[in-house]
Write a protein that holds these residues in place. Structure first.
Motif, PDB file in Angstrom:
ATOM      1  N   GLY A 578       0.814  -1.207   0.000  1.00 11.23           N
ATOM      2  CA  GLY A 578       0.000   0.000   0.000  1.00 11.23           C
ATOM      3  C   GLY A 578       0.850   1.260   0.000  1.00 11.23           C
ATOM      4  N   LEU A 579       1.916   1.272   0.810  1.00  9.11           N
ATOM      5  CA  LEU A 579       2.794   2.433   0.856  1.00  9.11           C
ATOM      6  C   LEU A 579       3.501   2.658  -0.477  1.00  9.11           C
ATOM      7  CD1 LEU A 579       4.340   1.939   4.414  1.00  9.11           C
ATOM      8  CD2 LEU A 579       2.807   3.786   3.696  1.00  9.11           C
ATOM      9  N   LEU A 580       3.924   1.555  -1.122  1.00 11.48           N
ATOM     10  CA  LEU A 580       4.571   1.691  -2.423  1.00 11.48           C
ATOM     11  C   LEU A 580       3.607   2.259  -3.460  1.00 11.48           C
ATOM     12  CD1 LEU A 580       6.985   1.326  -4.267  1.00 11.48           C
ATOM     13  CD2 LEU A 580       6.352  -1.101  -4.534  1.00 11.48           C
ATOM     14  N   ALA A 581       2.351   1.814  -3.422  1.00 14.09           N
ATOM     15  CA  ALA A 581       1.347   2.352  -4.340  1.00 14.09           C
ATOM     16  C   ALA A 581       1.149   3.850  -4.106  1.00 14.09           C
ATOM     17  CB  ALA A 581       0.030   1.605  -4.168  1.00 14.09           C
ATOM     18  N   VAL A 582       1.125   4.262  -2.837  1.00 15.21           N
ATOM     19  CA  VAL A 582       0.977   5.681  -2.516  1.00 15.21           C
ATOM     20  C   VAL A 582       2.176   6.470  -3.034  1.00 15.21           C
ATOM     21  CG1 VAL A 582       0.849   7.354  -0.627  1.00 15.21           C
ATOM     22  CG2 VAL A 582      -0.517   5.260  -0.529  1.00 15.21           C
ATOM     23  N   GLN A 583       3.373   5.913  -2.887  1.00 15.61           N
ATOM     24  CA  GLN A 583       4.565   6.601  -3.377  1.00 15.61           C
ATOM     25  C   GLN A 583       4.524   6.779  -4.894  1.00 15.61           C
ATOM     26  OE1 GLN A 583       7.439   4.177  -0.544  1.00 15.61           O
ATOM     27  NE2 GLN A 583       8.555   5.878  -1.451  1.00 15.61           N
ATOM     28  N   ILE A 584       4.029   5.780  -5.604  1.00 19.13           N
ATOM     29  CA  ILE A 584       3.919   5.896  -7.061  1.00 19.13           C
ATOM     30  C   ILE A 584       2.956   7.009  -7.431  1.00 19.13           C
ATOM     31  CG2 ILE A 584       3.148   4.709  -9.142  1.00 19.13           C
ATOM     32  CD1 ILE A 584       4.130   2.077  -7.843  1.00 19.13           C
ATOM     33  N   LEU A 585       1.818   7.069  -6.770  1.00 17.01           N
ATOM     34  CA  LEU A 585       0.838   8.118  -7.047  1.00 17.01           C
ATOM     35  C   LEU A 585       1.375   9.495  -6.692  1.00 17.01           C
ATOM     36  CD1 LEU A 585      -2.469   6.490  -5.704  1.00 17.01           C
ATOM     37  CD2 LEU A 585      -1.691   6.623  -8.069  1.00 17.01           C
ATOM     38  N   ALA A 586       2.203   9.563  -5.647  1.00 20.53           N
ATOM     39  CA  ALA A 586       2.696  10.853  -5.155  1.00 20.53           C
ATOM     40  C   ALA A 586       3.656  11.514  -6.127  1.00 20.53           C
ATOM     41  CB  ALA A 586       3.374  10.666  -3.799  1.00 20.53           C
ATOM     42  N   ILE A 587       4.185  10.781  -7.096  1.00 22.27           N
ATOM     43  CA  ILE A 587       5.099  11.370  -8.082  1.00 22.27           C
ATOM     44  C   ILE A 587       4.423  12.526  -8.806  1.00 22.27           C
ATOM     45  CG2 ILE A 587       6.340  10.909 -10.241  1.00 22.27           C
ATOM     46  CD1 ILE A 587       6.755   8.040  -9.241  1.00 22.27           C
ATOM     47  N   HIS A 588       3.141  12.401  -9.077  1.00 26.28           N
ATOM     48  CA  HIS A 588       2.407  13.438  -9.801  1.00 26.28           C
ATOM     49  C   HIS A 588       1.306  14.067  -8.947  1.00 26.28           C
ATOM     50  CE1 HIS A 588       4.504  12.262 -13.441  1.00 26.28           C
ATOM     51  NE2 HIS A 588       4.129  11.009 -13.257  1.00 26.28           N
ATOM     52  N   ASP A 589       1.402  13.926  -7.636  1.00 30.34           N
ATOM     53  CA  ASP A 589       0.380  14.478  -6.736  1.00 30.34           C
ATOM     54  C   ASP A 589       1.071  15.173  -5.571  1.00 30.34           C
ATOM     55  OD1 ASP A 589      -1.631  14.945  -4.859  1.00 30.34           O
ATOM     56  OD2 ASP A 589      -2.751  13.166  -5.417  1.00 30.34           O
ATOM     57  N   PRO A 590       1.295  16.496  -5.672  1.00 33.09           N
ATOM     58  CA  PRO A 590       2.033  17.220  -4.625  1.00 33.09           C
ATOM     59  C   PRO A 590       1.421  17.084  -3.238  1.00 33.09           C
ATOM     60  CG  PRO A 590       1.779  18.577  -6.596  1.00 33.09           C
ATOM     61  CD  PRO A 590       0.915  17.373  -6.803  1.00 33.09           C
TER      62      PRO A 590
END
Length: 624
Positions: A578-590
């Motif tokens: 779950g944390l890795l998925a959040v990190q991937i999304l955070a690349i384009h979500d400030p």
């Protein structure tokens, strides 16, 4: 019926102040009724609701006699009461429900089984034995189950007997040895019988048990059986009540065998866990019917208002003050009703409340059950560790208060694991998807994988089996922690390949940006999904009962052929997925990146707190 001096209505003396008594009182508050409650626990569920609360032992003859001396009616919400006191109270003219003779028979599993045999009521074959040395005389009943005749509850006092070799470790004393059967479904039927012999019978419910605690996980009403079988179940339950031939509320538990035979498992002479749904699903609930019996009023309407489910909320994660998580998620669902039992302390396996759902269709019921099972949990309040090396955490588990025998009330008092067909909790429908967007604070359910509401970022969480949710729920919790929208469903690479293909190929169109796929055993799901989509896939190897400690799943996921990459985490590592998925999304979500930075800071602070504690104990340690 006679009235107590100075009272408008007869006084009801209730033995036991647990959750069954609480729900009885909640209904009775609508009437002008005076109810006194006796319980050894001053903080019991009924203590603050009763007209009069008395702390004392309900299994002590003299205490019960003093308590009920001024009462007109005597009732129970637990079987472990003094039958001798109830007999004496009946002898002086008080109305006692259930009748002491009924309670004496039902409290002893041996007498209860013999009662069914004597009255020609179908039940599993059995033998009454005085001690474990007699087991060898009944080898024909093996494999079977050994049940203590007294004191057992919620599956306790029961042990499997697969062969004569198990007799050496069997518990001793008077027992029932019962032959094992192949059970397809477990049913519950409530029968209300008046003093004049009139009766009403509720529709059969289908009970699904939680193998962790051997308790009812949830039930569905009506049971998913045909009308002819439902009538047979109601007729059989009515035969049980008529055989006892006394007024009362009878909760009859039935086995439906694989060959279609109906057998009586056991009966409770009181309100029961299998009838909690009736509070919202019927015009007159089991608790309302019980009050009508006590007061001599006409019986109420038992017709269902729609399809219904009841999901037990059972404590998990240890003991301590109560924290209920996920209430907002559950209460968003239409037709959902929450019941908390007012218990001050939670313990793993303790019944703390339940959720009832009334819906128009089985699909809506499936989704409501899924939401409750995914989101709603009762856990102990976490007490932070204190500086100086002293541990915190929840309090140690405690037993029942002095004088309170263990409670039953809807646990599986029959045989744990009695059937190879007993199902674990039904958590998700195989053909529906749960979607949740924390930003809108509204769960949305749609059959299939499509939805009309679009979001910017979505994580797809899939698993090969409903049983995998115990692990994958950590990924769900992570999405909620960071406010990330997600969808959750079951997709089996082997059993539903077409569904897997449709899910993977349509994920991007539903705004899914990352897929987390949990699977055990061969664990083909993550790789197969990765081969069908351009989205990043994170595999969660799950340790299943038939796996090699999860190593088979882990190796299967990491050994994907070149060109089909799948990220993976440790066995059962859904939190990190779950944390890795959040990190991937955070690349384009400030905004999401800011939340991650704060999370990382909290992680660092926790380590620094540990360093500070260590420095107090060892001042000469390394420092930067």
């Amino acid at each position: 019926m006679a009235k107590a001096p100075g009272s408008k209505q007869p006084v009801i003396a209730l033995l036991g102040g647990g959750q069954l008594g609480r729900m009885f009182l909640e209904n009775a508050l609508r009437y002008d009724v005076e109810i006194h409650v006796l319980d050894p626990d001053p903080n019991c569920s009924c203590a603050q609701l009763a007209s009069v609360f008395v702390q004392g032992r309900f299994d002590d003859r003299d205490t019960v006699l003093r308590f009920a001396a001024a009462a007109d009616v005597v009732g129970i919400e637990i079987e472990h009461v003094s039958v001798e006191a109830m007999e004496a109270l009946k002898a002086v003219g008080k109305s006692v429900i259930p009748d002491p003779s009924v309670l004496r028979t039902i409290k002893d599993k041996g007498l209860q089984k013999q009662f069914y045999r004597d009255h020609g009521i179908a039940t599993l074959d059995f033998a009454l034995i005085g001690d474990k040395a007699e087991i060898v005389q009944h080898a024909a009943l093996l494999p079977g189950f050994l049940k203590s005749r007294a004191g057992g509850y919620d599956g306790k006092g029961v042990m499997p007997m697969n062969s004569l070799a198990d007799a050496d470790t069997a518990f001793d004393g008077p027992c029932v040895l019962e032959k094992r059967a192949e059970i397809a479904m477990e049913l519950g039927v409530l029968v209300v019988r008046s003093a004049k012999g009139a009766h009403v019978v509720y529709d059969p419910v289908e009970m699904v048990f939680d193998p962790r605690f051997n308790l009812v996980d949830h039930l569905r009403a009506p049971a998913r059986i045909d009308a002819a079988l439902a009538k047979k179940a109601k007729d059989l339950a009515l035969r049980v009540a008529d055989a006892f031939a006394e007024p009362g509320l009878y909760a009859v538990e039935l086995f439906l065998t694989k060959n279609g035979e109906l057998l009586v498992n056991e009966t409770a002479p009181r309100a029961h866990n299998s009838g909690h749904h009736t509070i919202e699903a019927c015009a007159s609930s089991q608790f309302d019917q019980l009050l009508r019996l006590y007061m001599g009023w006409p019986m109420g309407d038992v017709a269902l208002r729609g399809k219904a489910a009841m999901i037990n909320l059972v404590g998990e994660g240890g003991a301590g003050p109560v924290e209920v998580k996920g209430l907002d998620d559950v209460l968003h669902v239409p037709g959902t009703f929450l019941h908390l039992y007012g218990k001050k302390e939670t313990r793993t396996g303790r019944k703390m409340g339940h959720v009832t759902v009334v819906a128009a269709s089985d699909a809506e019921l499936d989704q409501a059950i899924a939401v409750t099972k995914v989101h709603c949990r009762v856990v102990p309040v976490v007490v932070p560790a204190r500086r100086g090396g002293e541990g915190g955490g929840g309090r140690a588990a405690r037993g029942p208060p002095p004088g309170r025998p263990p409670r039953g009330g809807g646990g599986r008092r029959g045989r744990p694991g009695h059937s190879t067909m007993v199902r674990g909790p039904v958590l998700l429908s195989q053909d529906s998807t749960l979607r949740y967007d924390d930003r809108n604070e509204q769960p949305r359910f749609k059959p299939g994988a499509s939805t009309s509401t679009r979001t910017t970022n979505m994580v797809g969480i899939i698993m090969g089996s409903r049983s995998d949710l115990e692990v994958m729920r950590e990924a769900v919790d992570t999405m909620k922690e960071f406010g990330v929208a997600y969808e959750l469903t079951v997709v089996s690479a082997h059993r539903t390949p077409d569904r897997m293909v449709a899910y993977a190929k349509g994920a991007a169109d539903r705004d899914v940006k990352v897929i987390i796929a949990g699977a055990g055993g061969a664990a083909h799901l993550p790789g197969m999904v990765a081969s069908l989509t351009t989205l990043p896939v994170i595999g969660v190897p799950i340790k299943s009962r038939n796996s090699i400690d999860g190593w088979d799943s882990l190796l299967s996921i990491v050994q994907m052929p070149a060109g089909v990459p799948v990220a993976t985490v440790a066995v059962n590592g859904a939190r990190n997925a779950g944390l890795l998925a959040v990190q991937i999304l955070a690349i384009h979500d400030p905004k999401l990146a800011e939340k991650l930075a704060a999370f990382k800071g909290e992680q660092e602070e926790k380590v620094r707190e540990g360093i500070s504690v260590l420095k107090q104990q060892f001042p000469n340690g390394f420092d930067v």
